[in-house]
Scaffold this active site. Structure first.
Site, mmCIF file in Angstrom:
data_model
loop_
_atom_site.group_PDB
_atom_site.id
_atom_site.type_symbol
_atom_site.label_atom_id
_atom_site.label_comp_id
_atom_site.label_asym_id
_atom_site.label_seq_id
_atom_site.Cartn_x
_atom_site.Cartn_y
_atom_site.Cartn_z
ATOM 1 N N GLU A 1 0.881 -1.165 0.000
ATOM 2 C CA GLU A 1 0.000 0.000 0.000
ATOM 3 C C GLU A 1 0.920 1.217 0.000
ATOM 4 O O GLU A 1 1.961 1.224 0.671
ATOM 5 C CB GLU A 1 -0.917 0.026 1.223
ATOM 6 C CG GLU A 1 -1.781 -1.228 1.384
ATOM 7 C CD GLU A 1 -2.613 -1.566 0.164
ATOM 8 O OE1 GLU A 1 -3.188 -0.636 -0.433
ATOM 9 O OE2 GLU A 1 -2.681 -2.753 -0.203
ATOM 10 N N HIS B 1 -7.455 -4.042 -0.211
ATOM 11 C CA HIS B 1 -6.635 -2.827 -0.141
ATOM 12 C C HIS B 1 -5.921 -2.686 1.197
ATOM 13 O O HIS B 1 -5.449 -1.587 1.522
ATOM 14 C CB HIS B 1 -7.450 -1.568 -0.451
ATOM 15 C CG HIS B 1 -8.154 -1.652 -1.780
ATOM 16 N ND1 HIS B 1 -7.498 -1.971 -2.952
ATOM 17 C CD2 HIS B 1 -9.463 -1.490 -2.112
ATOM 18 C CE1 HIS B 1 -8.373 -1.988 -3.941
ATOM 19 N NE2 HIS B 1 -9.562 -1.714 -3.460
ATOM 20 N N ASP C 1 -4.513 -8.572 0.788
ATOM 21 C CA ASP C 1 -4.338 -8.660 -0.664
ATOM 22 C C ASP C 1 -3.256 -9.678 -1.025
ATOM 23 O O ASP C 1 -3.378 -10.409 -2.012
ATOM 24 C CB ASP C 1 -3.990 -7.291 -1.251
ATOM 25 C CG ASP C 1 -5.230 -6.400 -1.414
ATOM 26 O OD1 ASP C 1 -6.320 -6.815 -0.978
ATOM 27 O OD2 ASP C 1 -5.088 -5.299 -1.967
#
Length: 208
Positions: free
Chosen positions: A13, A152, A157
């Site tokens: 991220e 996310h 993920d």
DNA sequence: TGCCAGGCCCTCTTTAGGGCCTT
């Protein structure tokens, strides 16, 4: 279904789309997969050194308060470099994660990761051309895989990308009539034009 | 000054354009 190779499946991220534009990693999640099973996990938030945008807070669920006391990127990436050392890598849209991995390693004076980096999205486009689209969330639902947490977030993920990866190994093995699928075949598949995928798998199929 | 990701992939292509994916 197994592969003969162990891999680390990872997901970043970040504060945006481009490290060249100054974007930084804010979270890394990864799972180490050996013989079809997740044997280790890695998840860390990291402080990029500046406030993240409201869009990224909303998109990821990671907010500035969570990052305020997180260790800096340098500290986390030193640790993560040890986690991936010697392992082949997999990510969904790997070009994106590769750019951030290289940028964050370079920022702490480490060389780019030496092992191969496969892209689950490119392979999925070849194996599942009929899927509605090739976003990770869509493919997880399309393949009937279990959701592993909030999309996310990096570890969730990475976990779901790993399940997709294992499912695609099984798909390739089934189509080719093999029990083990080498990482190298998945790389060849990734670089094969879509119209030549069936021929590749037929060529690789066990003649027996 | 003005602009701002990068790269794969398809097609009404190749002297190009636009959609898809990632945050």
């Amino acid at each position: 279904m197994n592969t003969t190779d162990s891999v680390v499946v990872l997901d970043f991220e970040t504060t945006g789309l481009s490290p060249r534009q100054g974007d930084r990693a804010i979270e890394i999640g990864a799972v180490r997969v050996v013989e079809g099973r997740v044997v280790a996990r890695f998840q860390r938030l990291m402080n990029p050194g500046f406030r993240i945008s409201p869009f990224i807070e909303s998109y990821t669920g990671i907010d500035n308060a969570m990052l305020r006391d997180a260790p800096p990127c340098a500290e986390v990436m030193h640790e993560f470099a040890g986690f991936i050392e010697g392992h082949r890598l997999v990510a969904h849209n790997a070009a994106f994660d590769r750019r951030f991995l290289e940028a964050e390693l370079d920022a702490i004076g480490l060389a780019p990761h030496a092992e191969a980096f496969a892209c689950s999205m490119r392979i999925a486009r070849r194996l599942y051309p009929q899927a509605p689209n090739h976003k990770l969330a869509t493919l997880v639902d399309y393949r009937g895989l279990a959701r592993q947490g909030a999309f996310h977030r990096a570890l969730a993920d990475a976990e779901m990308t790993a399940q997709l990866w294992l499912g695609m190994l099984a798909e390739v093995a089934q189509r080719a009539g093999r029990s083990l699928v080498p990482f190298g075949l998945m790389q060849r598949l990734e670089g094969t034009p879509k119209r030549a995928v069936d021929a590749l798998l037929a060529d690789w199929a066990d003649p027996a």
